[in-house]
Every structure is written in C-alpha cells, then in structure tokens.
Design a protein around this motif. Structure first.
Motif, PDB file in Angstrom:
ATOM      1  N   TYR A 304     -20.195   7.717 -11.366  1.00 59.25           N
ATOM      2  CA  TYR A 304     -21.573   7.113 -11.351  1.00 59.25           C
ATOM      3  C   TYR A 304     -22.211   8.143 -10.461  1.00 59.25           C
ATOM      4  O   TYR A 304     -22.007   8.150  -9.019  1.00 59.25           O
ATOM      5  CB  TYR A 304     -21.631   5.885 -10.594  1.00 59.25           C
ATOM      6  CG  TYR A 304     -21.442   4.760 -11.764  1.00 59.25           C
ATOM      7  CD1 TYR A 304     -22.447   4.236 -12.445  1.00 59.25           C
ATOM      8  CD2 TYR A 304     -20.134   4.416 -12.130  1.00 59.25           C
ATOM      9  CE1 TYR A 304     -22.467   3.091 -13.303  1.00 59.25           C
ATOM     10  CE2 TYR A 304     -19.915   3.391 -13.149  1.00 59.25           C
ATOM     11  CZ  TYR A 304     -20.836   2.819 -13.739  1.00 59.25           C
ATOM     12  OH  TYR A 304     -20.857   1.774 -14.820  1.00 59.25           O
ATOM     13  N   LYS A 312     -26.469   1.543  -8.979  1.00 60.46           N
ATOM     14  CA  LYS A 312     -25.011   1.950  -9.197  1.00 60.46           C
ATOM     15  C   LYS A 312     -23.989   0.767  -8.975  1.00 60.46           C
ATOM     16  O   LYS A 312     -23.167   0.455  -9.752  1.00 60.46           O
ATOM     17  CB  LYS A 312     -24.899   3.263  -8.407  1.00 60.46           C
ATOM     18  CG  LYS A 312     -25.280   4.334  -9.129  1.00 60.46           C
ATOM     19  CD  LYS A 312     -25.128   5.705  -7.835  1.00 60.46           C
ATOM     20  CE  LYS A 312     -25.702   5.611  -6.786  1.00 60.46           C
ATOM     21  NZ  LYS A 312     -27.038   5.445  -6.391  1.00 60.46           N
ATOM     22  N   ASN A 315     -24.057  -2.024 -11.432  1.00 58.44           N
ATOM     23  CA  ASN A 315     -23.713  -1.528 -12.565  1.00 58.44           C
ATOM     24  C   ASN A 315     -21.951  -1.539 -12.682  1.00 58.44           C
ATOM     25  O   ASN A 315     -21.463  -2.105 -13.619  1.00 58.44           O
ATOM     26  CB  ASN A 315     -24.253  -0.328 -12.959  1.00 58.44           C
ATOM     27  CG  ASN A 315     -24.162   0.055 -14.249  1.00 58.44           C
ATOM     28  OD1 ASN A 315     -23.173  -0.005 -15.100  1.00 58.44           O
ATOM     29  ND2 ASN A 315     -25.306   0.698 -14.754  1.00 58.44           N
ATOM     30  N   LEU A 410     -27.731   7.714 -13.419  1.00 58.80           N
ATOM     31  CA  LEU A 410     -28.700   6.422 -13.601  1.00 58.80           C
ATOM     32  C   LEU A 410     -30.119   6.951 -12.856  1.00 58.80           C
ATOM     33  O   LEU A 410     -30.429   7.175 -11.946  1.00 58.80           O
ATOM     34  CB  LEU A 410     -28.404   5.262 -12.571  1.00 58.80           C
ATOM     35  CG  LEU A 410     -27.477   4.256 -13.295  1.00 58.80           C
ATOM     36  CD1 LEU A 410     -26.161   5.158 -13.645  1.00 58.80           C
ATOM     37  CD2 LEU A 410     -26.926   3.411 -12.200  1.00 58.80           C
ATOM     38  N   SER A 471     -32.592   3.439 -16.253  1.00 62.75           N
ATOM     39  CA  SER A 471     -32.271   2.261 -15.268  1.00 62.75           C
ATOM     40  C   SER A 471     -33.502   1.424 -14.644  1.00 62.75           C
ATOM     41  O   SER A 471     -33.054   0.656 -13.654  1.00 62.75           O
ATOM     42  CB  SER A 471     -31.102   2.706 -14.240  1.00 62.75           C
ATOM     43  OG  SER A 471     -30.258   3.453 -14.736  1.00 62.75           O
ATOM     44  N   ALA A 477     -29.524  -1.095 -18.383  1.00 66.76           N
ATOM     45  CA  ALA A 477     -28.753  -0.104 -17.703  1.00 66.76           C
ATOM     46  C   ALA A 477     -27.160  -0.520 -17.681  1.00 66.76           C
ATOM     47  O   ALA A 477     -26.103   0.363 -18.000  1.00 66.76           O
ATOM     48  CB  ALA A 477     -29.094   0.250 -16.413  1.00 66.76           C
TER      49      ALA A 477
END
Length: 496
Positions: A304, A312, A315, A410, A471, A477
């Motif tokens: 990521y 991040k 996610n 992202l 995102s 996302a």
C-alpha cells in the motif's frame, strides 16, 4: 577456462613465512580502515570439495579482529529457508557498513549443486544467473566490496585428499557418500563451474581462481588478492568526499510526461448499502483464499502506497478483518532505524518477506526510496534513480519464486486531503493521526506528484503492475482493493 589453470604452482616455506606476517598485519590495518570508512565487505569462498575452503577461511580470520566479521557456512537450505526466494537467506546475512561477511559456499550453490544434482528445474537455475548478478550489483552499487574465490584442484588431487582424510580416524567423518558421488560427477561439475564463472564474472564482482594444490601458495594468493582489492577500495573511499544530496527532482531520463494521476476519476463512489453487502462477501472470499494459499504454499505480498490521509490504514483493516491472524502480518513502514540504515535500503524489506502460504501487507514499502527519500533529499539523485531498476529486480525475483504481488496507489485530490486533515484536527480521537510532517508534506505536493508519476511509470511491470485506487470515497476504495486482491490470488490459483 579451468583447463588453462596451472595447478602445480607452489610457494616455498621461506617465501611463505616471509610474506604471510606482512600480509596479516596489512589486512588488519585495512579492516580497521574499512570500518572507519563504513565499507561493507563480502568475501565468498567456493571450490571443489576438499579444496581447502575451511583452512583458508580460518587462516584469513586469524589476521582479522573477530569483533568485525561473521562467517556463514552455507549448506542445503532448511525448511524455513526453502519457503522463501532463494536469495532471501543471503540478503539477511549481508553485512552492515564497516563489517565483513565471509561465506563458506554461498548463493552459487543454486547454479552448482542444485543444478548438477537436478534439485531444481533447468529454467530455475538458468534464471538464477541474472538474479545473482542483480544481487551482487545492488550490493556493489551501495558501496560493498565483493571478493569471490574459487578454489580449484584436479580430480586426481581431490581423490587423494578424500583417501587421506578417510585414513585419518579423527578426520574420516569429513568425507561422505555425497562427496564421493560429486567426485564421480567431476566432469558435470566442471561444466557447471565454467558456466558459473562465465555468467557471473563481472567488473563489480570478479572471480579469482585460486590454484589450491599447494596450501601455502593458495593462502598467499587469497591474502594478496584480498589486500589488493581492499586497498583499491579504501584508497578510493578516502579520496572521495561524501556527496551532497542536492535537490534533484528531475526524471531519471526522458519518459512520457502525460500525467497519469490527472486522468484518475477520484469522484467514483459507492453507496453504503452496496458497500456493506459487498464487504461481507469479499471478506468471506478473502478468508477462503487465505486457506487455499496456505495449503498450496503460495506467498502473497500486498503493498500500500498513497497520499497522506488517503485511507491506507482503513483499507488494510477491511482487507485483513476476515483473515486468520496466524496467516498474515501487517508491516507498518516508517523511517529506517540505525541498524537498517547501516545496510542496503532493501535489506529491511527482504527480512520481512512472507514464507510460502503466508500473507504480508506493507503499509508503505521500499517505494519510499523513490518518494520521500527522493523529495526530502535523504539519498542522492544517483541512488534514487538506480532504485527503479533495483526494485523491479527484487519484485521479479519474488514473482518468479511464485509470489502473488499486489501494489496499490491510493489516489485522492488535494481538496479531499485538506478536508481529511481538518477533520482529524477537529476530532479528539483522530488527532493522533495528524502531525506537523503531514502538513509539511502537503506543502510539497507539487514535488511529490512528479515523483509518484515517475514511480508508477517505471515500476508498473507485466509481473508487478500498479493498481491505482480512486480513494476520495473510502467505501469505493476499500471494495476495489478487496476485489483486486481476490482477482490476483484467483488468477494465480488458476495458473497452477
């Protein structure tokens, strides 16, 4: 090549006694200078069984300060080692700056024993030549000295040494059935050795063939070669001032300047009901796939990267929520510590790669070299420009081993980032997420953007492509990331 080597070269006792003391003293001096100059040294000993590797290593060690070196005897990979890319066990043993690593056999077993004994497919050992060259070039580019010795003896001499060892009750254990089998394969090994020397004798890591019938001659040659190489490196280091990390955010070379990030539609959204429905289904599927890759021993690496406040952490939390915690690990990556700084920048990431059947998620990664270290001038322009090739080489090695490698960027726009920063400042339980560094990095958006663009352009490969995740909408996302991980693992399973 080997048939041209004159093996009957000798050194008399008087010559040996005269030279070896001076050699020992000089080598000790060079070790101290290399430590002061923070030069890492790698010394590799390869050669025929009974050629005298252990004796020569021991003789070399006697001239060195034992606090400054480590010796690694290398044999067949253990169960743990065999579950990672073959260079993993050597990357983890590379020395920190100022230290010496001595390898009694090495990564060359891949193209010698594993080749001749047919322990791996032809395709694997052939691919290993380039992987070895890349490994050695990366170490050399980072300032390491690589000295490689091949100890050569004839088949007749090897046989006699085996017989002499077997006749000695205290030494007979050293000769095994495998040694005699390799002796019978002398001609096969010769062809493998010839290929190895031809494929991996480079300017940055040349081979020295040591005529080893005579112990004194071999010892003097090893000492003389080591001293010569270290003197050249120490002299060069002393005459070269530490380069200043000047601002240089220009591209490494010309490449298309069309902005990929400008074409990303960050306005994509997903409704809460749709999100909740898909989230449950995808998390269940991830759990199923985690079990399958464990049974089939497939490693998975998820990377990521993204703008600060791009989501991040959230996610990753949704990706791992349904997983068995025994089968995955999340690695948060920050600034390197002192130990990590004393090694090649990739060293700390090699140390955290998953074994087969496990998943590692990197919250930021090795791409810091071409992002924050580039923009903040923590490394030289030469270093970050070189890193594109080094990263591609590492990722190719992972994928060729059989790993699933998924990389996310992202993407949010500046307005969304500002909104999230202010929300964090205004929310008591979110304030820990916002730091002065976040604001400072935001002020450098115009510097980070071309660095991101170039990173995506230079490291999105057929074997390790980037997935840009729109995102601005966190729900969208998260689902896209889950879908991408699922698709990537399923594709790997179907390819089996």
């Amino acid at each position: 090549m080997l048939e041209q080597i004159v093996l009957d070269q000798k050194a008399g006792k008087a010559e040996y006694d005269e030279k070896v003391e001076d050699f020992e003293r000089r080598l000790g001096e060079l070790q101290r200078q290399a430590r002061e100059l923070q030069v890492p040294i790698v010394i590799v000993f390869e050669g025929w069984d009974a050629a005298g590797k252990g004796t020569l290593i021991n003789r070399l060690m006697q001239a060195l300060d034992p606090r400054g070196f480590s010796v690694y005897p290398i044999s067949a990979p253990t169960e743990e080692e065999s579950r990672r890319p073959f260079l993993w066990r050597f990357w983890t043993k590379t020395p920190e700056r100022g230290r010496i690593a001595i390898f009694d056999r090495s990564w060359y077993g891949r193209v010698l024993t594993e080749r001749v004994d047919e322990l791996i497919p032809r395709k694997s050992w052939q691919a290993s030549y380039e992987q070895i060259r890349s490994f050695e070039r990366q170490l050399a580019d980072d300032g390491a000295v690589l000295i490689k010795f091949f100890l050569h003896i004839s088949k007749k001499e090897q046989k006699q040494r085996f017989l002499d060892l077997e006749a000695n009750p205290s030494m007979s254990w050293k000769v095994t059935r495998q040694d005699w089998r390799h002796h019978r394969q002398y001609e096969k090994y010769t062809r493998a050795i010839e290929d190895m020397l031809a494929q991996t004798d480079t300017a940055f890591a040349p081979w020295t063939i040591v005529e080893s019938h005579d112990r004194r001659f071999a010892t003097l040659k090893v000492f003389a070669t080591t001293i010569r190489v270290l003197e050249e490196r120490v002299t060069g280091a002393q005459s070269t001032k530490e380069p200043q990390h000047r601002t240089d955010n220009r591209p490494a070379e010309e490449f298309p300047t069309t902005s990929l990030l400008e074409t990303v539609d960050v306005s994509r959204t997903l409704s809460r009901p749709s999100y909740e429905r898909k989230l449950d289904n995808y998390q269940a599927r991830v759990r199923e796939l985690e079990h399958q890759i464990y049974l089939l021993r497939i490693p998975v690496v998820v990377v990521y990267e993204g703008w600060d406040a791009a989501g991040k952490g959230g996610n990753i939390k949704r990706l791992t929520k349904g997983m068995d915690p025994r089968g995955y690990e999340v690695i948060p990556v920050g600034a390197p510590n002192d130990v990590e700084k004393s090694h090649h920048y990739l060293w700390r990431f090699w140390n955290r790669l998953p074994k087969t059947g496990h998943i590692t998620v990197f919250d930021r990664s090795w791409y810091g070299r071409v992002l924050v270290e580039r923009v903040e001038q923590f490394c030289s322009a030469e270093e970050w420009k070189r890193a594109y090739r080094e990263i591609n080489e590492m990722e190719e090695h992972l994928v060729s081993f059989g790993a699933v490698l998924v990389k996310f960027w992202l993407q949010i726009d500046e307005q969304e980032q500002l909104k999230r920063f202010k929300e964090r400042e205004a929310t008591d339980w979110k304030q820990w997420k916002i730091t002065p560094d976040d604001w400072r990095n935001r002020d450098k958006w115009r510097l980070y953007k071309p660095a991101v663009e170039e990173m995506l352009a230079r490291t999105s490969t057929s074997y390790a492509p980037w997935t840009i995740v729109e995102s601005n909408c966190k729900l969208y996302a998260r689902i896209k990331a889950l879908q991408t991980v699922i698709k990537s693992i399923e594709a790997r399973l179907e390819a089996r």
